[in-house]
Design an enzyme around this catalytic site. Structure first.
Site, PDB file in Angstrom:
ATOM      1  N   GLY A 246       0.865  -1.182   0.000  1.00  0.00           N
ATOM      2  CA  GLY A 246       0.000   0.000   0.000  1.00  0.00           C
ATOM      3  C   GLY A 246       0.894   1.221   0.000  1.00  0.00           C
ATOM      4  O   GLY A 246       2.019   1.182  -0.524  1.00  0.00           O
TER       5      GLY A 246
ATOM      6  N   ILE B 143       2.532   2.764   2.530  1.00  0.00           N
ATOM      7  CA  ILE B 143       3.776   2.661   3.313  1.00  0.00           C
ATOM      8  C   ILE B 143       4.767   1.762   2.572  1.00  0.00           C
ATOM      9  O   ILE B 143       5.950   2.095   2.430  1.00  0.00           O
ATOM     10  CB  ILE B 143       3.497   2.124   4.737  1.00  0.00           C
ATOM     11  CG1 ILE B 143       2.517   3.050   5.475  1.00  0.00           C
ATOM     12  CG2 ILE B 143       4.803   2.003   5.521  1.00  0.00           C
ATOM     13  CD1 ILE B 143       2.056   2.539   6.827  1.00  0.00           C
TER      14      ILE B 143
ATOM     15  N   ARG C 145      -3.040  -8.694  -2.604  1.00  0.00           N
ATOM     16  CA  ARG C 145      -4.235  -9.199  -3.296  1.00  0.00           C
ATOM     17  C   ARG C 145      -4.378  -8.472  -4.633  1.00  0.00           C
ATOM     18  O   ARG C 145      -4.566  -9.062  -5.665  1.00  0.00           O
ATOM     19  CB  ARG C 145      -5.479  -8.948  -2.440  1.00  0.00           C
ATOM     20  CG  ARG C 145      -5.894 -10.179  -1.661  1.00  0.00           C
ATOM     21  CD  ARG C 145      -7.158  -9.912  -0.957  1.00  0.00           C
ATOM     22  NE  ARG C 145      -7.046  -8.614  -0.282  1.00  0.00           N
ATOM     23  CZ  ARG C 145      -7.440  -8.370   0.951  1.00  0.00           C
ATOM     24  NH1 ARG C 145      -7.965  -9.315   1.660  1.00  0.00           N
ATOM     25  NH2 ARG C 145      -7.322  -7.173   1.497  1.00  0.00           N
TER      26      ARG C 145
ATOM     27  N   ALA D 273       4.658  -3.295  10.761  1.00  0.00           N
ATOM     28  CA  ALA D 273       3.187  -3.267  10.638  1.00  0.00           C
ATOM     29  C   ALA D 273       2.534  -3.591  11.984  1.00  0.00           C
ATOM     30  O   ALA D 273       2.140  -2.677  12.723  1.00  0.00           O
ATOM     31  CB  ALA D 273       2.746  -4.222   9.543  1.00  0.00           C
ATOM     32  N   ARG D 274       2.448  -4.867  12.309  1.00  0.00           N
ATOM     33  CA  ARG D 274       1.921  -5.289  13.608  1.00  0.00           C
ATOM     34  C   ARG D 274       2.673  -6.542  14.051  1.00  0.00           C
ATOM     35  O   ARG D 274       2.948  -7.434  13.237  1.00  0.00           O
ATOM     36  CB  ARG D 274       0.418  -5.617  13.527  1.00  0.00           C
ATOM     37  CG  ARG D 274      -0.496  -4.389  13.425  1.00  0.00           C
ATOM     38  CD  ARG D 274      -0.523  -3.582  14.716  1.00  0.00           C
ATOM     39  NE  ARG D 274      -1.404  -2.430  14.669  1.00  0.00           N
ATOM     40  CZ  ARG D 274      -1.040  -1.196  14.308  1.00  0.00           C
ATOM     41  NH1 ARG D 274       0.205  -0.958  13.956  1.00  0.00           N
ATOM     42  NH2 ARG D 274      -1.913  -0.211  14.324  1.00  0.00           N
TER      43      ARG D 274
ATOM     44  N   GLU E  79       3.255  -5.935  23.105  1.00  0.00           N
ATOM     45  CA  GLU E  79       3.900  -4.644  23.316  1.00  0.00           C
ATOM     46  C   GLU E  79       3.457  -4.130  24.674  1.00  0.00           C
ATOM     47  O   GLU E  79       2.265  -4.216  24.983  1.00  0.00           O
ATOM     48  CB  GLU E  79       3.496  -3.652  22.225  1.00  0.00           C
ATOM     49  CG  GLU E  79       4.101  -4.035  20.881  1.00  0.00           C
ATOM     50  CD  GLU E  79       3.785  -3.058  19.759  1.00  0.00           C
ATOM     51  OE1 GLU E  79       3.204  -1.999  20.030  1.00  0.00           O
ATOM     52  OE2 GLU E  79       4.119  -3.376  18.619  1.00  0.00           O
TER      53      GLU E  79
ATOM     54  N   HIS F 202       7.926   0.606  18.580  1.00  0.00           N
ATOM     55  CA  HIS F 202       6.760   1.067  17.792  1.00  0.00           C
ATOM     56  C   HIS F 202       6.802   2.592  17.595  1.00  0.00           C
ATOM     57  O   HIS F 202       5.907   3.300  18.035  1.00  0.00           O
ATOM     58  CB  HIS F 202       5.456   0.642  18.491  1.00  0.00           C
ATOM     59  CG  HIS F 202       4.286   0.531  17.540  1.00  0.00           C
ATOM     60  ND1 HIS F 202       3.289  -0.388  17.683  1.00  0.00           N
ATOM     61  CD2 HIS F 202       3.960   1.258  16.445  1.00  0.00           C
ATOM     62  CE1 HIS F 202       2.385  -0.241  16.725  1.00  0.00           C
ATOM     63  NE2 HIS F 202       2.771   0.750  15.964  1.00  0.00           N
ATOM     64  N   ILE F 203       7.875   3.060  16.930  1.00  0.00           N
ATOM     65  CA  ILE F 203       8.055   4.508  16.746  1.00  0.00           C
ATOM     66  C   ILE F 203       7.793   4.951  15.305  1.00  0.00           C
ATOM     67  O   ILE F 203       8.227   6.028  14.893  1.00  0.00           O
ATOM     68  CB  ILE F 203       9.476   4.960  17.162  1.00  0.00           C
ATOM     69  CG1 ILE F 203      10.559   4.283  16.285  1.00  0.00           C
ATOM     70  CG2 ILE F 203       9.737   4.699  18.639  1.00  0.00           C
ATOM     71  CD1 ILE F 203      11.870   5.060  16.256  1.00  0.00           C
ATOM     72  N   GLY F 204       7.084   4.120  14.550  1.00  0.00           N
ATOM     73  CA  GLY F 204       6.871   4.400  13.119  1.00  0.00           C
ATOM     74  C   GLY F 204       6.530   5.845  12.798  1.00  0.00           C
ATOM     75  O   GLY F 204       7.098   6.442  11.887  1.00  0.00           O
TER      76      GLY F 204
HETATM   77  C1  DGY Z   1      -0.553   3.130  13.182  1.00  0.00           C
HETATM   78  O1  DGY Z   1      -0.866   4.285  12.876  1.00  0.00           O
HETATM   79  O2  DGY Z   1      -1.269   2.153  12.891  1.00  0.00           O
HETATM   80  C2  DGY Z   1       0.694   2.956  13.968  1.00  0.00           C
HETATM   81  O3  DGY Z   1       1.192   1.679  13.880  1.00  0.00           O
HETATM   82  C3  DGY Z   1       0.446   3.322  15.411  1.00  0.00           C
HETATM   83  O4  DGY Z   1      -0.412   2.397  15.984  1.00  0.00           O
END
Ligand code: DGY
Length: 326
Positions: free
Chosen positions: A154, A156, A177, A236-237, A266, A285-287
């Protein structure tokens, strides 16, 4: 009209809401609300900005079905029961796109940090272990011209592919997909099967949304199908990968390294062995942790609230089908 926010968010968003005559109540305590506190606070308002680890589950949504909008301060929406919100007629806003570049930068940072064992070498200095020069010890991997595989191309994923293509001339493959025509045209990206993504990637970077279908998809079988020289990146997760399987794959040399901005659970326990492996780089998780992105997220979250309170379509809506209910 009043909005309750489960976190203090940047002033830009608060000011926008206040300029529209909307009162904002923020949760100031440095601890997560309990489910009951979330319900109690939400009952007093017409909309909420939801941030943090707390979940808007079916029970919460049923208790607070009066809400005109739930505005997530995130792009991801795995902390909310979307189907239940839609059934109850509650629109859910989120903040995609504005954080794409910052999140891709984090993936790129982890790629470099992992490929050059940067966190490990930093620890050597801190531990007083910067001593004897050994030409063969603790070398990294050169990523110039290698193949980047994107799982979930997508916005990102596109930004990550662009960085890798422009900086290192990397060859881009992806598994999605749908076909990403822009990436194919601008970056020469090639769509491949999941099996091909695993077997061909020198660097495999995860950018898909978390859903039941992809939860735990990076497991022992997936790691075994990857190259022993491969680097796995996940921004992502954490639920996308099986942590025990990843640890095993790294310890046994089934894959070469990993860079993680997301973990499961986390926060990650400070004694987790992944934190001490030379070929692993972990961030908390500092994206989207940059001023500019956080301001943009706050503005978008506020715009979603304003539209929701007026009964208008949210600028960025997770469940647009909510508007098609009879
Ligand atoms: C998001 O925006 O989904 C980041 O991962 C923060 O949760």
């Amino acid at each position: 009209m009043t909005i309750f926010s489960t976190r203090e968010i940047p002033e830009a968003g608060i000011r926008l809401l206040q300029d529209k005559g909307i009162k904002v109540v923020q949760w100031h305590e440095k601890r997560e609300l309990t489910q009951q506190e979330l319900i109690d606070n939400s009952k007093k308002v017409q909309g909420i900005i939801l941030s943090g680890r707390i979940k808007a589950d079916a029970e919460f949504l049923q208790e607070c079905s009066h809400l005109k909008v739930i505005s997530l301060f995130s792009a991801g929406f795995d902390n909310i029961d979307v189907a239940e919100a839609t059934k109850l007629g509650i629109p859910i806003g989120h903040t995609p796109d504005v954080l794409s570049k910052a999140t891709a930068d984090t993936a790129f940072l982890l790629l470099l940090a992992t490929s050059r064992k940067a966190f490990y070498h930093h620890r050597r200095i801190v531990n007083g272990d910067w001593d004897f020069f050994e030409p063969n010890a603790n070398l990294g991997i050169d990523i110039h011209g290698k193949t980047l595989g994107i799982f979930g191309l997508g916005n990102i994923g596109f930004e990550m592919a662009k960085l890798c293509k422009n900086a290192y001339g990397m060859n881009i493959i992806y598994h999605n997909r749908s076909t990403n025509e822009r990436a194919e045209k601008e970056l020469g990206a090639q769509k491949v099967s999941f099996e091909e993504l695993l077997s061909q990637s020198d660097v495999l970077s995860v950018h898909a949304n978390l859903s039941a279908g992809v939860q735990g998809i990076f497991n022992a079988d997936a790691f075994s199908a990857m190259k022993p020289t491969a680097i796995f990146i996940n921004t992502a997760r954490g639920q996308m990968h099986n942590e025990q399987d990843l640890k095993h794959a790294l310890e046994k040399g089934i894959i070469w390294g990993a860079g993680l901005d997301v973990t499961n659970p986390e926060p990650m326990d400070k004694d987790n062995p992944l934190l001490y492996m030379p070929n692993v780089a972990v961030l908390p998780h500092i994206g989207s942790y940059v001023y500019e992105t956080r301001d943009a997220m706050a503005l978008l979250a506020a715009q979603n609230c304003i539209a929701g309170l007026k009964g208008e379509k949210l600028p960025k809506c997770v469940n647009p089908e909510v508007y098609n209910r009879g």
